[in-house]
Motif scaffolding. Structure first.
Motif, mmCIF file in Angstrom:
data_model
loop_
_atom_site.group_PDB
_atom_site.id
_atom_site.type_symbol
_atom_site.label_atom_id
_atom_site.label_comp_id
_atom_site.label_asym_id
_atom_site.label_seq_id
_atom_site.Cartn_x
_atom_site.Cartn_y
_atom_site.Cartn_z
ATOM 1 N N GLN A 1 0.825 -1.210 0.000
ATOM 2 C CA GLN A 1 0.000 0.000 0.000
ATOM 3 C C GLN A 1 0.859 1.260 0.000
ATOM 4 N N VAL A 2 1.909 1.252 0.787
ATOM 5 C CA VAL A 2 2.752 2.452 0.926
ATOM 6 C C VAL A 2 3.503 2.760 -0.365
ATOM 7 N N PHE A 3 3.962 1.716 -1.063
ATOM 8 C CA PHE A 3 4.763 1.937 -2.268
ATOM 9 C C PHE A 3 3.947 1.866 -3.564
ATOM 10 N N SER A 4 2.636 1.879 -3.455
ATOM 11 C CA SER A 4 1.789 1.721 -4.643
ATOM 12 C C SER A 4 1.816 2.943 -5.561
ATOM 13 N N ASP A 5 2.187 4.106 -5.013
ATOM 14 C CA ASP A 5 2.176 5.342 -5.789
ATOM 15 C C ASP A 5 3.586 5.936 -5.804
ATOM 16 N N PRO A 6 4.398 5.605 -6.824
ATOM 17 C CA PRO A 6 5.779 6.098 -6.861
ATOM 18 C C PRO A 6 5.894 7.617 -6.773
ATOM 19 N N LYS A 7 4.985 8.334 -7.414
ATOM 20 C CA LYS A 7 5.040 9.796 -7.385
ATOM 21 C C LYS A 7 4.910 10.306 -5.946
ATOM 22 N N TRP A 8 4.005 9.697 -5.191
ATOM 23 C CA TRP A 8 3.827 10.103 -3.778
ATOM 24 C C TRP A 8 5.081 9.765 -2.981
ATOM 25 N N VAL A 9 5.655 8.590 -3.207
ATOM 26 C CA VAL A 9 6.867 8.170 -2.493
ATOM 27 C C VAL A 9 7.993 9.166 -2.732
ATOM 28 N N TYR A 10 8.208 9.540 -3.998
ATOM 29 C CA TYR A 10 9.259 10.513 -4.312
ATOM 30 C C TYR A 10 8.954 11.864 -3.673
ATOM 31 N N GLY A 11 7.677 12.206 -3.607
ATOM 32 C CA GLY A 11 7.286 13.461 -2.975
ATOM 33 C C GLY A 11 7.595 13.508 -1.496
ATOM 34 N N MET A 12 7.672 12.329 -0.862
ATOM 35 C CA MET A 12 8.044 12.233 0.550
ATOM 36 C C MET A 12 9.565 12.173 0.746
ATOM 37 N N GLN A 13 10.303 12.396 -0.343
ATOM 38 C CA GLN A 13 11.775 12.330 -0.347
ATOM 39 C C GLN A 13 12.268 10.942 0.066
ATOM 40 N N LEU A 14 11.536 9.922 -0.396
ATOM 41 C CA LEU A 14 11.903 8.534 -0.127
ATOM 42 C C LEU A 14 12.253 7.841 -1.431
ATOM 43 N N ASP A 15 12.931 6.707 -1.297
ATOM 44 C CA ASP A 15 13.237 5.876 -2.453
ATOM 45 C C ASP A 15 12.217 4.758 -2.560
ATOM 46 N N LEU A 16 12.103 4.192 -3.747
ATOM 47 C CA LEU A 16 11.372 2.949 -3.933
ATOM 48 C C LEU A 16 12.309 1.785 -3.631
ATOM 49 N N PRO A 17 11.768 0.597 -3.303
ATOM 50 C CA PRO A 17 12.611 -0.598 -3.230
ATOM 51 C C PRO A 17 13.339 -0.774 -4.563
#
Length: 290
Positions: free
Chosen positions: A234-250
């Motif tokens: 659920q947390v990594f389902s939206d890459p754009k949101w993840v990048y917006g949180m200054q986080l990386d994807l797996p």
């Protein structure tokens, strides 16, 4: 599933009532279930470490309250009886080997139980059990911890926490500075404690692959607030949101994103290496790589 940790509108203000007051965590409400493996992620300064230091009352709320294993902690909680409470909530800080101080490995691991009133015989038994848990050879018991490798020192420090048999184990970036093998050993130990000892694990990490590989639950923090709670998928389902949180994807999802940019129809974002490999095999079999 029973709740191990519950926060209700918890705020912690550093330098409260001064011109420099700053909310490190702000109106946080969340629950962590007993027996879960929860990771807390967020960019540097998002409030992760401040949050977990409330769980064993190293810090107390400026506002709100939390309940940990039935113990309520609020702004008026005094230090009386907190020593007994902290026995049930073990905390491993970043670079815990810097807190080693005894002349032998065994004495260092025994220190925690003895500090809680356990006699020498029982403390030694707990220490040897903890050494076995973390994969330290008993032959190291009489050696100075400062003569060990960095990875071994890290395990001595963790064994010192485990010797107190906590119900909750908080790990604040426990693999920082370790080589890949040491990283894997520490993370596999956390999984073992969670699965085989039913220990509630709370892990702060910047390693998104660890979130995917180990966590059952993820808490995302930003600017002192909890902005998302859910499964890794659920947390990594939206890459754009993840990048917006200054986080990386797996790493597997990051690679899949690069394939998408190259025009490969990768479909739903794969979050594990196995899922990515399976997706690529299927695409190659269908000839659908454009």
């Amino acid at each position: 599933m029973d709740t191990a940790i519950s926060l209700n509108k918890v705020t912690h203000t550093y330098q409260a009532n001064t011109p420099f007051a700053q909310n490190a965590i702000d109106n946080v409400t969340l629950q962590i279930s007993k027996g879960s493996f929860t990771t807390i992620i967020g960019h540097t300064g998002s409030g992760k470490s401040t949050l977990v230091q409330h769980i064993n009352a190293l810090l107390k709320p400026t506002e709100g309250h939390l309940e940990v294993l039935g113990r309520v902690i609020d702004p008026n909680t005094t230090n009386k009886n907190l020593k007994a409470f902290r026995k049930h909530v073990g905390m491993v800080f970043q670079f815990p080997e810097k807190q080693l101080f005894e002349e032998t490995v065994l004495k260092d691991i025994m220190f925690g139980p003895k500090n809680y009133g356990v006699n020498d015989g029982e403390a030694k038994k707990s220490a040897f059990n903890a050494m076995e848990l973390v994969g330290l050879d008993k032959a190291l018991a009489d050696k100075s911890p400062f003569d060990l490798s960095g990875g071994q020192m890290r395990r001595v420090a963790i064994a010192g926490v485990l010797a107190m048999n906590p119900e909750i184990l908080i790990l604040d970036e426990p693999t920082a500075g370790l080589d890949p093998r040491g990283h894997q050993e520490i993370m596999d130990l956390a999984r073992y404690l969670n699965k085989n000892k039913q220990m509630t694990i709370v892990l702060i990490t910047h390693q998104m692959d660890d979130v995917i590989d180990y966590a059952t639950n993820v808490i995302v923090m930003d600017k002192g607030k909890v902005v998302k709670v859910g499964s890794p998928a659920q947390v990594f389902s939206d890459p754009k949101w993840v990048y917006g949180m200054q986080l990386d994807l797996p790493s597997s999802a990051e690679f899949a994103q690069q394939l998408k940019k190259a025009g490969v129809n990768i479909g739903q974002l794969p979050l594990t290496i196995d899922a990515l490999a399976d997706r690529i095999v299927r695409l190659v079999g269908k000839g659908d790589t454009k």
